[in-house]
Each structure stands twice: as structure tokens, then as C-alpha cells.
Design an enzyme around this catalytic site. Structure first.
Site, PDB file in Angstrom:
ATOM      1  N   VAL A  11      84.663   3.168  11.783  1.00 33.09           N
ATOM      2  CA  VAL A  11      85.650   3.546  11.205  1.00 33.09           C
ATOM      3  C   VAL A  11      85.842   2.087   9.886  1.00 33.09           C
ATOM      4  O   VAL A  11      86.480   1.727   8.639  1.00 33.09           O
ATOM      5  CB  VAL A  11      87.070   4.271  11.832  1.00 33.09           C
ATOM      6  CG1 VAL A  11      88.227   4.234  10.768  1.00 33.09           C
ATOM      7  CG2 VAL A  11      86.571   5.107  13.114  1.00 33.09           C
ATOM      8  N   LYS A 100      93.877   5.853  17.990  1.00 31.12           N
ATOM      9  CA  LYS A 100      94.733   6.831  19.239  1.00 31.12           C
ATOM     10  C   LYS A 100      95.152   6.931  20.426  1.00 31.12           C
ATOM     11  O   LYS A 100      96.145   7.149  20.942  1.00 31.12           O
ATOM     12  CB  LYS A 100      94.042   8.543  18.856  1.00 31.12           C
ATOM     13  CG  LYS A 100      92.753   8.878  19.499  1.00 31.12           C
ATOM     14  CD  LYS A 100      91.355   8.548  18.722  1.00 31.12           C
ATOM     15  CE  LYS A 100      90.336   8.257  18.459  1.00 31.12           C
ATOM     16  NZ  LYS A 100      89.038   8.681  17.705  1.00 31.12           N
ATOM     17  N   VAL A 127      94.500  11.336  14.440  1.00 23.92           N
ATOM     18  CA  VAL A 127      94.709  12.944  15.095  1.00 23.92           C
ATOM     19  C   VAL A 127      93.723  13.446  13.570  1.00 23.92           C
ATOM     20  O   VAL A 127      94.322  12.811  12.700  1.00 23.92           O
ATOM     21  CB  VAL A 127      95.780  12.987  14.945  1.00 23.92           C
ATOM     22  CG1 VAL A 127      95.773  14.455  15.485  1.00 23.92           C
ATOM     23  CG2 VAL A 127      96.679  12.446  16.140  1.00 23.92           C
ATOM     24  N   ILE A 131      92.095  14.540   8.477  1.00 24.12           N
ATOM     25  CA  ILE A 131      92.737  15.387   8.161  1.00 24.12           C
ATOM     26  C   ILE A 131      93.813  15.016   8.267  1.00 24.12           C
ATOM     27  O   ILE A 131      94.754  14.314   8.600  1.00 24.12           O
ATOM     28  CB  ILE A 131      92.860  17.119   9.137  1.00 24.12           C
ATOM     29  CG1 ILE A 131      91.174  17.004   9.437  1.00 24.12           C
ATOM     30  CG2 ILE A 131      93.546  17.718   9.396  1.00 24.12           C
ATOM     31  CD1 ILE A 131      90.636  18.153  10.971  1.00 24.12           C
ATOM     32  N   GLU A 185      81.877   8.460  21.434  1.00 22.90           N
ATOM     33  CA  GLU A 185      83.261   7.473  21.722  1.00 22.90           C
ATOM     34  C   GLU A 185      82.470   6.265  22.373  1.00 22.90           C
ATOM     35  O   GLU A 185      81.153   6.774  22.428  1.00 22.90           O
ATOM     36  CB  GLU A 185      84.343   7.614  21.870  1.00 22.90           C
ATOM     37  CG  GLU A 185      85.818   8.419  21.846  1.00 22.90           C
ATOM     38  CD  GLU A 185      86.187   8.113  20.620  1.00 22.90           C
ATOM     39  OE1 GLU A 185      86.384   6.851  20.606  1.00 22.90           O
ATOM     40  OE2 GLU A 185      86.333   8.270  20.011  1.00 22.90           O
ATOM     41  N   ASP A 196      90.260  11.976  24.581  1.00 25.07           N
ATOM     42  CA  ASP A 196      90.689  11.556  23.222  1.00 25.07           C
ATOM     43  C   ASP A 196      91.179  12.764  22.621  1.00 25.07           C
ATOM     44  O   ASP A 196      91.685  12.367  22.050  1.00 25.07           O
ATOM     45  CB  ASP A 196      89.172  11.802  22.481  1.00 25.07           C
ATOM     46  CG  ASP A 196      89.157  11.535  21.491  1.00 25.07           C
ATOM     47  OD1 ASP A 196      89.845  10.330  20.816  1.00 25.07           O
ATOM     48  OD2 ASP A 196      89.052  12.689  20.317  1.00 25.07           O
ATOM     49  N   LYS A 200      95.422  12.933  21.441  1.00 31.67           N
ATOM     50  CA  LYS A 200      95.661  13.275  19.878  1.00 31.67           C
ATOM     51  C   LYS A 200      96.722  14.068  20.298  1.00 31.67           C
ATOM     52  O   LYS A 200      98.023  14.392  19.526  1.00 31.67           O
ATOM     53  CB  LYS A 200      94.617  13.450  18.910  1.00 31.67           C
ATOM     54  CG  LYS A 200      93.711  12.655  19.000  1.00 31.67           C
ATOM     55  CD  LYS A 200      92.474  13.383  18.845  1.00 31.67           C
ATOM     56  CE  LYS A 200      91.110  12.972  18.091  1.00 31.67           C
ATOM     57  NZ  LYS A 200      89.825  13.000  18.195  1.00 31.67           N
TER      58      LYS A 200
END
Ligand code: HSE
Length: 405
Positions: A11, A100, A127, A131, A185, A196, A200
């Protein structure tokens, strides 16, 4: 405006890439400011990376740089991300996060610290990856009482289940491919055991209902017990198995929240969400059902949400965004097993007469190669505790919740 990135993994490197590749449009959208990545924190070496002069292993290089006003935290994990984020907020820097685990565990403290210091703590990417869901939930749907939320919140497990459903692939083979594609992950346990998705769910529940929900309050079951036999029986009922995070508003200011495999019938908007895609279905009392769909993991989709948060901070240096929630309470999240009614899928070593002696209304399912001593069926609506009492000493192989979304 100078920006730092903490964590140069999938990321973080995507965040740097999106800021640089969109340097022509970003200033037009944030009042003329340019974003410049000034520092990248990571303990690893990246000798071949073109940003060699920006890397540091020392967090203080970011904390003490007065020109850095916004920091993107893409490290993952609670520590040291929590300690770093608290220090940055107290130093008057806004922080945006895709983490998260951190938001689910420590969101309340971080949001309060941001408020006390007049800066922003934003986490759109935490989350649903790319989106948009945090802002729609808290702003666009603000006029609703939220009745419930159901989400496919983990791309890795959705990918694995899709491969099992559509290609008859084994769980392990599908997991291996998901890891190769960079969806999983670092430790895939967090994906396949539902942790995970649980994090969220905590973030969505905290935002939707205004009190912090902690991972320990959300009963969580992963997909490791799902077999191709279950997939096949449920196909005969015109359904698919998804890992769902579900939140239900009950009454008297109490909610139920849980993560588990769930049967979703093919008419549902959630049934057609495949591969690494995520979807979050929100049920509001005024709007009805709205569904947010898109790429829930991956480098550039997640970076898209992180960079949008950075841009929001850059645009609102003198103003706080109103994302947040209050303190949680132990009895606020109730045990879904005694409070939420639904039908269940059951697979057992039994015969039909044993089933009909225990359940008044059932729908029997079938599959190719079904052994003569095996049954599978969908029950009437009941709580999980009622189901367990009815099943009694039946030789059960698996049970799966059936969702009403
Ligand atoms: N491992 C996570 C997933 C990444 O598969 O959805 C995005 O949170």
C-alpha cells in the site's frame, strides 16, 4: 505540501506512486497545493528504488520535520503504528491510515487525540480498500437510522471461495494463488480465520452506531471449515457461501456483530461479488438497501483511498473532519447466538427421518456423489442457541448461517 509515508509495502509504495503519477490533477483538486513525498519510513532497504534519498529508518526524521504536515501510515499492526500516530497527532500533523487493526483497536484514542490537537485522523482505506464507504456511511447516509450492515470485507477469502465455487479448486491451492497475487495479509491466518473482516466490522459498527466496538466483542469464525461438499449442497439451493461481516441494530441501543461464513442466495446483490472484490450493503430506514462495491484490496485501489484522505487533509488544514465515535460499553454488543434469528444450513451424518423428527420445516439439499448416510438441509428461522438445542446429539459435520441480505 510535504507528506511522509510510513511503511513502504504494497500500500505504501502505491501511495507514493499515486501521488507522483497524479501530480498534474491533485493540485487542481486541493486549491492549488502540490503534494510532495518528502520522507518514507521503512526498516528495510530498497537499493533499487528511485526514491533512495527519501528513505529513513528513524521515525524522528518525520516527527521533527516541521514542514511535514500530513503522514500516511501504511505500516499495519498496532505497534509501533499506535505510538507513532499518537506522537504525530500531538505534534500537530494530520495522519491518514489504511491500518484497520489499529483503527479497530485504538480508533477512539486516536480520534480524540486528533480532536484535542486540531488535526485530522482519516482512514477511508481501512475498510473495503478502494471502495468509498467511510464518508458515504457517515455523511451521505447521515439522515438514516442504520438497521444493519452486511459486508464481504476480505478480498483474500472472497477470492478463495470464488475459486472453490467456480473452479472446484481446493482451499489450499486457492490460498496459494491469493498470496502470490499479494491479496493476503503477511500472516494469512488474519484473512482465513476472519480477523481482518472482524476489524473492518468494528470500524463500520463504530461509525454507524456511534460507540467503539472492539474486536473482542465480535464473534468471529473463518472459512477453514468450508469444504467443496458444502459448496456443492448450497449450489443446489441456488446459493453461494461468502465470508460475511454482519451488524444488526436490535433495540434499546444494543447491536449484534459477527463474522462468519454465510449462505447468500443468488438473488442477493452480495452473491455476485466475486474474486478479490468487496461489497458493503447498508440497510437504512429511509434509503432502504444500498450496496458499495469495488476492489477491496491491492496496491493502487487501496492507495487511491489513502491519497484521497491525504488530499482531504491538505484541503482542510484549518478544519477538522467529523469522523468519530464515543466510548464503547461491555453490554452494548450482545451475543448474537441468543438475539438474532436466521435460517441455518446443516450437513450431518443422519437420515431424513432423524432430521424431520427434530425440525418441523426443512428444505433438503443434494449433491453429486452424496453418501447415503449424509443429509444436508436448510432450517426454518431460529437463533443459533435454538438450533444447537434442536440438533442435540445429531452427528453434525457443519452448520452455516443463512443471511437475509
Ligand atoms: N488482506 C486483506 C484482504 C487486504 O484480503 O481483503 C485488504 O484489507
Amino acid at each position: 505540501m510535504k507528506v511522509a509515508v510510513m511503511g513502504y509495502g504494497t500500500v505504501g509504495s502505491g501511495v507514493v506512486e499515486v501521488i507522483e503519477s497524479h501530480s498534474d490533477v491533485i493540485p487542481k483538486r486541493i486549491g492549488g497545493n502540490t503534494l510532495e513525498v518528502a520522507r518514507i519510513l521503512d526498516l528495510r532497504d530498497f537499493p533499487d528504488d528511485s526514491h533512495a534519498d527519501l528513505f529513513t529508518k528513524d521515525f524522528n526524521d518525520i516527527l521533527n520535520d516541521e514542514e511535514i504536515k500530513i503522514v500516511a501510515e501504511t505500516m499495519g499492526g498496532v505497534n509501533p503504528a499506535f505510538d507513532f500516530t499518537m506522537k504525530l497527532l500531538k505534534a500537530g500533523k494530520s495522519v491518514v491510515s489504511s491500518n484497520k487493526e489499529l483503527v479497530a483497536q485504538k480508533g477512539l484514542e486516536l480520534l480524540r487525540t486528533a480532536e484535542e490537537n486540531g488535526v485530522n485522523y482519516l482512514f477511508e482505506a481501512s475498510v473495503g480498500g478502494g471502495i468509498p464507504i467511510i464518508r458515504p456511511l457517515t455523511q451521505c447516509l447521515a439522515a438514516n437510522n442504520i438497521e444493519g450492515i452486511a459486508g464481504i470485507l476480505n478480498g483474500t477469502t472472497n477470492f478463495i471461495l470464488t475459486m472453490m465455487i467456480e473452479k472446484g479448486m481446493s482451499f489450499n491451492e486457492a490460498l496459494r494463488i491469493a498470496q502470490e497475487k499479494g491479496y493476503a495479509e503477511k500472516d494469512p491466518t488474519a484473512d482465513v480465520e476472519g480477523h481482518d473482516a472482524c476489524r473492518k466490522v468494528c470500524i463500520l459498527a463504530s461509525l454507524a452506531f456511534g460507540k467503539h466496538v472492539y474486536p473482542s466483542q465480535v464473534e468471529t469464525e473463518g472459512i477453514t471449515n468450508i469444504t467443496l461438499e458444502d459448496v456443492s449442497y448450497i449450489a443446489s439451493a441456488d446459493g453461494v457461501i461468502k465470508l460475511l461481516g454482519q451488524i444488526k441494530y436490535l433495540s434499546d441501543d444494543r447491536i449484534a456483530a459477527f463474522v462468519s461464513p454465510a449462505v447468500v442466495y443468488n438473488g442477493s446483490q452480495l452473491a455476485s461479488v466475486k474474486d478479490v472484490f468487496n461489497a458493503i450493503l447498508v440497510r437504512g430506514d429511509a434509503v432502504g438497501d444500498v450496496c458499495f462495491y469495488g476492489p477491496g484490496a491491492g496496491k493502487l485501489p487501496t492507495a487511491s483511498a489513502v491519497v484521497a484522505d491525504v488530499m482531504d487533509c491538505a484541503k482542510h488544514t484549518q478544519r477538522r473532519k467529523f469522523f468519530g465515535w464515543g466510548a464503547g460499553a461491555e453490554d452494548y454488543v450482545v451475543d448474537y447466538k441468543t438475539n438474532v434469528k436466521m435460517p441455518f444450513y446443516v450437513r450431518a451424518k443422519a437420515d431424513c427421518s432423524e432430521v424431520t423428527s427434530k425440525f418441523s420445516e426443512v428444505k433438503f439439499l443434494s449433491r453429486k456423489g452424496q453418501p447415503s448416510d449424509e443429509v444436508a438441509f436448510i432450517t426454518d428461522v431460529m437463533t443459533q442457541k435454538e438450533l444447537e438445542a434442536k440438533l442435540g446429539d445429531m452427528n453434525v459435520i457443519n452448520t452455516i448461517k443463512v443471511t437475509d441480505y
